[in-house]
Design a protein around this motif. Structure first.
Motif, PDB file in Angstrom:
ATOM      1  N   ASP A   1       1.564  -8.062   0.065  1.00 37.09           N
ATOM      2  CA  ASP A   1       0.587  -8.199  -0.706  1.00 37.09           C
ATOM      3  C   ASP A   1       0.762  -8.973  -1.724  1.00 37.09           C
ATOM      4  O   ASP A   1       1.951  -9.403  -2.378  1.00 37.09           O
ATOM      5  CB  ASP A   1       0.406  -6.878  -1.304  1.00 37.09           C
TER       6      ASP A   1
ATOM      7  N   LEU B   1      -6.482   2.670   0.606  1.00 41.83           N
ATOM      8  CA  LEU B   1      -5.612   1.399  -0.045  1.00 41.83           C
ATOM      9  C   LEU B   1      -5.917   1.524  -1.776  1.00 41.83           C
ATOM     10  O   LEU B   1      -4.996   1.320  -2.410  1.00 41.83           O
ATOM     11  CB  LEU B   1      -6.401   0.038   0.364  1.00 41.83           C
TER      12      LEU B   1
ATOM     13  N   GLU C   1       3.874  -3.870  -1.258  1.00 43.10           N
ATOM     14  CA  GLU C   1       4.153  -4.196  -0.016  1.00 43.10           C
ATOM     15  C   GLU C   1       4.596  -5.753  -0.184  1.00 43.10           C
ATOM     16  O   GLU C   1       3.703  -6.453  -0.818  1.00 43.10           O
ATOM     17  CB  GLU C   1       3.071  -4.156   0.852  1.00 43.10           C
TER      18      GLU C   1
ATOM     19  N   THR D   1      -4.725  -8.376  -0.208  1.00 41.04           N
ATOM     20  CA  THR D   1      -3.915  -7.919   0.983  1.00 41.04           C
ATOM     21  C   THR D   1      -3.619  -9.022   2.047  1.00 41.04           C
ATOM     22  O   THR D   1      -4.419  -9.831   2.129  1.00 41.04           O
ATOM     23  CB  THR D   1      -4.601  -6.774   1.657  1.00 41.04           C
TER      24      THR D   1
ATOM     25  N   TYR E   1      -2.795   1.389  -4.254  1.00 48.75           N
ATOM     26  CA  TYR E   1      -2.621   0.465  -5.219  1.00 48.75           C
ATOM     27  C   TYR E   1      -2.542   1.137  -6.534  1.00 48.75           C
ATOM     28  O   TYR E   1      -1.878   0.677  -7.479  1.00 48.75           O
ATOM     29  CB  TYR E   1      -3.525  -0.675  -5.185  1.00 48.75           C
TER      30      TYR E   1
END
Length: 116
Positions: free
Chosen positions: A31, A95, A28, A51, A99
């Motif tokens: 990030d 999350l 993202e 994050t 990832y």
């Protein structure tokens, strides 16, 4: 186990640089990632993903090349504000799964570098 003809043919410093350049493109936009060669294992990398926003989590992963194409991703630690957090919560697990997918995607994009 790696066969001789499918060994990783790139030094760990160049590999870490390639990951550092590629990983931000698969994460993202908000990030942040930091990639370093693992000093103990030449076929492994240490990746920290931070994050953005209010959560401000740091995820530490170890990415080990099984061969020149496949990477094994292990979660090492999750921190928030410098302290450890419970990694078993649904939010953290979602999350982590996300990832791990991004890390595999990054490895795929680097096949031209890692597989000669």
């Amino acid at each position: 186990m790696m066969s001789n003809n499918d060994k990783l043919q790139i030094d760990s410093k160049r590999l870490a640089e390639a990951w550092q350049n590629t990983l931000p493109r698969v994460l993202e936009e908000s990030d942040r990632a930091e990639v370093k060669a693992d000093e103990a294992e030449p076929n492994a990398l240490r990746v920290r993903i931070s994050t953005a926003g209010r959560t401000m989590y740091n995820f530490d992963f170890k990415c080990t090349y099984v061969d020149s194409r496949e990477v094994k991703v292990e979660l090492v630690d999750v921190e928030r504000g410098g302290g450890s957090v419970d990694e078993r919560t649904t939010v953290i697990q979602n999350l982590v799964d996300d990832y791990v997918r991004h890390l595999h995607e990054c490895a795929q994009q680097l096949h031209s570098v890692t597989h000669s």
